[in-house]
Design a protein around this motif. Structure first.
Motif, PDB file in Angstrom:
ATOM      1  N   CYS A   1       0.837  -1.205   0.000  1.00 25.08           N
ATOM      2  CA  CYS A   1       0.000   0.000   0.000  1.00 25.08           C
ATOM      3  C   CYS A   1       0.870   1.254   0.000  1.00 25.08           C
ATOM      4  N   LYS A   2       0.314   2.312  -0.531  1.00 31.98           N
ATOM      5  CA  LYS A   2       1.002   3.602  -0.529  1.00 31.98           C
ATOM      6  C   LYS A   2       0.934   4.190   0.884  1.00 31.98           C
ATOM      7  N   ASN A   3       1.384   5.426   1.004  1.00 32.70           N
ATOM      8  CA  ASN A   3       1.412   6.060   2.324  1.00 32.70           C
ATOM      9  C   ASN A   3       0.026   6.568   2.717  1.00 32.70           C
ATOM     10  N   ASP A   4      -0.909   5.632   2.726  1.00 33.78           N
ATOM     11  CA  ASP A   4      -2.295   5.930   3.069  1.00 33.78           C
ATOM     12  C   ASP A   4      -2.540   5.449   4.493  1.00 33.78           C
ATOM     13  N   ALA A   5      -2.883   6.367   5.374  1.00 37.84           N
ATOM     14  CA  ALA A   5      -3.026   6.031   6.789  1.00 37.84           C
ATOM     15  C   ALA A   5      -4.102   4.978   7.011  1.00 37.84           C
ATOM     16  N   ALA A   6      -5.196   5.052   6.261  1.00 36.95           N
ATOM     17  CA  ALA A   6      -6.284   4.079   6.445  1.00 36.95           C
ATOM     18  C   ALA A   6      -5.819   2.677   6.066  1.00 36.95           C
ATOM     19  N   ALA A   7      -5.136   2.553   4.926  1.00 34.14           N
ATOM     20  CA  ALA A   7      -4.655   1.242   4.494  1.00 34.14           C
ATOM     21  C   ALA A   7      -3.580   0.715   5.441  1.00 34.14           C
ATOM     22  N   LEU A   8      -2.711   1.577   5.896  1.00 31.01           N
ATOM     23  CA  LEU A   8      -1.668   1.164   6.843  1.00 31.01           C
ATOM     24  C   LEU A   8      -2.284   0.715   8.166  1.00 31.01           C
ATOM     25  N   SER A   9      -3.299   1.427   8.612  1.00 29.61           N
ATOM     26  CA  SER A   9      -3.997   1.043   9.846  1.00 29.61           C
ATOM     27  C   SER A   9      -4.624  -0.332   9.699  1.00 29.61           C
ATOM     28  N   ALA A  10      -5.257  -0.565   8.559  1.00 30.60           N
ATOM     29  CA  ALA A  10      -5.874  -1.871   8.315  1.00 30.60           C
ATOM     30  C   ALA A  10      -4.818  -2.975   8.310  1.00 30.60           C
ATOM     31  N   ALA A  11      -3.669  -2.704   7.702  1.00 35.31           N
ATOM     32  CA  ALA A  11      -2.596  -3.696   7.648  1.00 35.31           C
ATOM     33  C   ALA A  11      -2.097  -4.046   9.047  1.00 35.31           C
ATOM     34  N   ILE A  12      -1.897  -3.031   9.869  1.00 34.49           N
ATOM     35  CA  ILE A  12      -1.396  -3.263  11.229  1.00 34.49           C
ATOM     36  C   ILE A  12      -2.419  -4.037  12.052  1.00 34.49           C
ATOM     37  N   ALA A  13      -3.701  -3.662  11.918  1.00 38.61           N
ATOM     38  CA  ALA A  13      -4.750  -4.380  12.648  1.00 38.61           C
ATOM     39  C   ALA A  13      -4.829  -5.835  12.201  1.00 38.61           C
ATOM     40  N   LEU A  14      -4.654  -6.086  10.905  1.00 33.52           N
ATOM     41  CA  LEU A  14      -4.685  -7.461  10.389  1.00 33.52           C
ATOM     42  C   LEU A  14      -3.542  -8.296  10.965  1.00 33.52           C
ATOM     43  N   VAL A  15      -2.359  -7.718  11.034  1.00 32.15           N
ATOM     44  CA  VAL A  15      -1.228  -8.457  11.611  1.00 32.15           C
ATOM     45  C   VAL A  15      -1.521  -8.801  13.066  1.00 32.15           C
ATOM     46  N   GLY A  16      -2.061  -7.851  13.831  1.00 30.72           N
ATOM     47  CA  GLY A  16      -2.424  -8.144  15.210  1.00 30.72           C
ATOM     48  C   GLY A  16      -3.485  -9.216  15.315  1.00 30.72           C
ATOM     49  N   LEU A  17      -4.484  -9.138  14.449  1.00 33.16           N
ATOM     50  CA  LEU A  17      -5.550 -10.146  14.443  1.00 33.16           C
ATOM     51  C   LEU A  17      -4.987 -11.529  14.126  1.00 33.16           C
ATOM     52  N   GLY A  18      -4.041 -11.592  13.190  1.00 34.95           N
ATOM     53  CA  GLY A  18      -3.428 -12.866  12.860  1.00 34.95           C
ATOM     54  C   GLY A  18      -2.562 -13.418  13.975  1.00 34.95           C
ATOM     55  N   CYS A  19      -1.925 -12.532  14.724  1.00 34.94           N
ATOM     56  CA  CYS A  19      -1.089 -12.983  15.846  1.00 34.94           C
ATOM     57  C   CYS A  19      -1.930 -13.632  16.947  1.00 34.94           C
ATOM     58  N   ALA A  20      -3.184 -13.231  17.045  1.00 38.49           N
ATOM     59  CA  ALA A  20      -4.016 -13.590  18.190  1.00 38.49           C
ATOM     60  C   ALA A  20      -4.052 -15.077  18.527  1.00 38.49           C
ATOM     61  N   PRO A  21      -4.348 -15.981  17.577  1.00 34.35           N
ATOM     62  CA  PRO A  21      -4.533 -17.376  17.970  1.00 34.35           C
ATOM     63  C   PRO A  21      -3.235 -18.179  18.095  1.00 34.35           C
ATOM     64  N   ILE A  22      -2.114 -17.652  17.634  1.00 31.20           N
ATOM     65  CA  ILE A  22      -0.917 -18.481  17.497  1.00 31.20           C
ATOM     66  C   ILE A  22      -0.310 -18.838  18.847  1.00 31.20           C
ATOM     67  N   TYR A  23      -0.040 -17.857  19.669  1.00 32.67           N
ATOM     68  CA  TYR A  23       0.576 -18.115  20.977  1.00 32.67           C
ATOM     69  C   TYR A  23      -0.258 -19.084  21.816  1.00 32.67           C
ATOM     70  N   PRO A  24      -1.548 -18.780  22.078  1.00 28.27           N
ATOM     71  CA  PRO A  24      -2.324 -19.709  22.916  1.00 28.27           C
ATOM     72  C   PRO A  24      -2.512 -21.080  22.284  1.00 28.27           C
ATOM     73  N   SER A  25      -2.579 -21.166  20.959  1.00 25.11           N
ATOM     74  CA  SER A  25      -2.789 -22.467  20.320  1.00 25.11           C
ATOM     75  C   SER A  25      -1.552 -23.347  20.433  1.00 25.11           C
ATOM     76  N   ILE A  26      -0.369 -22.770  20.279  1.00 25.60           N
ATOM     77  CA  ILE A  26       0.856 -23.559  20.425  1.00 25.60           C
ATOM     78  C   ILE A  26       0.947 -24.129  21.830  1.00 25.60           C
ATOM     79  N   VAL A  27       0.663 -23.297  22.832  1.00 26.60           N
ATOM     80  CA  VAL A  27       0.741 -23.768  24.216  1.00 26.60           C
ATOM     81  C   VAL A  27      -0.336 -24.811  24.491  1.00 26.60           C
TER      82      VAL A  27
END
Length: 462
Positions: free
Chosen positions: A361-387
């Motif tokens: 994405c270009k330097n668009d704050a909305a798209a960058l915000s969505a990208a960061i939120a998606l990475v956080g959302l993806g991180c969510a299940p990994i730690y507890p599921s491995i344990v």
């Protein structure tokens, strides 16, 4: 008893998250008052991480000696004392000394409770447990901000959190009877499981024959449904413990001090020889490296490489942690219906989508915000599921040792990868940070799938 103990466990993980973000929130005010260089925050963070690694590796032995409840109560009390000590610090060297009990206490709580919930409550409550950590990390900066805005300054912020930690310690002490053994059948089962694991480890040099023997106690076969994926408990037919293999994530009561004095515990070298163990631990370290470096350095990427303002970048980072917290709540809702391995895969796919958006994405704050939120959302299940998968993959007797190794590797990843990002950003290449995250994600996926293949191959022979 299960329903009474759960709120205490959740509250304890809120307490684990409460102080985690205090140092970063208060450091701009702390370091000039203490006469410390601004870079000293990194030294303190690394010292805390080193202490958490030490205590994580010692947790398996301490749980066998004290039991989970007493160890957690003592460890939260240790962190409470350290945080109250922070509130009274007037010199930097005092802060350095107090990081030792803080790190030692936090590491033991993290390792002991993760294993206890993995064995006794399953993946749903494991996800919600880590959601509680997210609540704690969100409340901590709010409390510090309130203190900094008034006459209390950072001393008052640490005092407020320290008093809260002391109150949680008192609740844990009062709850100790709830942690005690409630069924001799499960105690004997854990001993039997540990004995099988110990006998397997004695033949560690025997090659392929040892591989099959060790992993007879490593989890249920796929023919038993999703038991091995859910991480709800030891479902192996050769493991003497009661099984929840037909109902992934089923909660059941159990006693503390699992493993029994009659079982010979596996050493860490023996645990690492279990098929799939090194791959699981390595994938966990990669996950922690990715999560911690995103939280610490994505704002710098936004400011230095994307032209986003400092205040806006800081608020966008909050979307990463909100994504993790919300995602872990949702993961808990669906955990009993989705296999643990698939939860991890789904999280990795969502992270990949977020990183692709971040890179393209270009330097668009909305798209960058969505990208960061998606990475956080993806991180969510990994730690507890491995344990949560650990008891079914490696057996309940080996579970605490494996969780301790996982926690230690997680702290190694979160300690040493962010400085790599610092070197890259300091060299004027902050725009390359997302590509570092892509590389770490690729390594995590490779190790995760390797662990799945090795544990599944052993399970299929069971």
């Amino acid at each position: 008893m299960t329903s009474l103990l759960l709120p205490v466990i959740y509250l304890t993980f809120v307490s684990l998250g409460l102080p985690d973000s205090l140092l970063g929130s208060a450091w701009p005010v702390m370091y000039p008052e203490l006469g410390a260089p601004v870079a000293a925050q990194s030294a303190l963070s690394m010292l805390i991480s080193a202490c958490t690694i030490v205590s994580s590796l010692a947790t398996a032995k301490l749980v066998r000696r004290w039991g989970t409840g007493r160890l957690v109560a003592a460890s939260v009390g240790l962190t409470a004392a350290a945080i109250l000590g922070f509130s009274a610090c007037g010199e930097f060297w005092q802060l350095v000394l107090l990081t030792l009990p803080y790190g030692l206490g936090a590491g033991a709580v993290d390792s002991a409770l993760n294993n206890y919930v993995a064995i006794h409550y399953g993946p749903r409550h494991m996800s919600w447990l880590h959601c509680c950590w997210g609540i704690g990390t969100s409340v901590g900066p709010v409390a510090m901000g309130w203190a900094l805005a008034g006459p209390l300054s950072w001393h008052g912020g640490y005092l407020v959190i320290g008093v809260a930690q002391a109150a949680i310690t008192a609740a844990l002490v009062a709850s100790l009877p709830l942690w005690r053994r409630t069924g001799a059948d499960r105690d004997g089962a854990a001993v039997a499981d540990g004995a099988k694991m110990a006998e397997s480890s004695d033949a560690a040099g025997a090659g392929a024959g040892n591989e099959g023997c060790v992993n007879d106690a490593a989890g249920a076969s796929r023919a038993n449904g999703n038991a091995a994926d859910s991480g709800s408990g030891c479902a192996d037919k050769t493991c003497g413990s009661s099984s929840n293999g037909d109902n992934p994530g089923t909660s059941h009561e159990g006693g503390e001090g699992q493993g029994g004095s009659a079982a010979k515990p596996l050493s860490y070298p023996e645990l690492l020889r279990l098929p799939g163990a090194a791959a699981v631990i390595g994938s966990f370290g990669c996950y922690s490296a990715l999560e911690s470096s995103m939280g610490l350095w994505i704002a710098s990427h936004l400011v230095l490489a994307r032209g986003i303002g400092e205040a806006q970048a800081a608020s966008m980072v909050a979307l990463f942690y909100l994504g993790i917290t919300f995602g872990r709540f949702v993961s808990g809702v669906v955990a009993n219906r989705v296999a643990g391995r698939n939860m991890i895969r789904a999280g990795q796919v969502v992270i990949a989508c977020g990183l692709v958006l971040l890179v393209t994405c270009k330097n668009d704050a909305a798209a960058l915000s969505a990208a960061i939120a998606l990475v956080g959302l993806g991180c969510a299940p990994i730690y507890p599921s491995i344990v949560a998968l650990t008891p079914s993959r490696f057996g309940e007797a080996a579970s605490q040792g494996m969780v301790s190794l996982q926690m230690a590797c997680a702290y190694v990843g979160s300690t040493f990868f962010p400085p790599v990002c610092a070197l890259v950003a300091g060299a004027g290449a902050a725009g390359a940070l997302p590509w570092l995250y892509v590389a770490v994600l690729a390594l995590m996926v490779a190790l995760s799938e390797l662990a799945n293949r090795r544990t599944a191959r052993i399970s299929s022979r069971g």
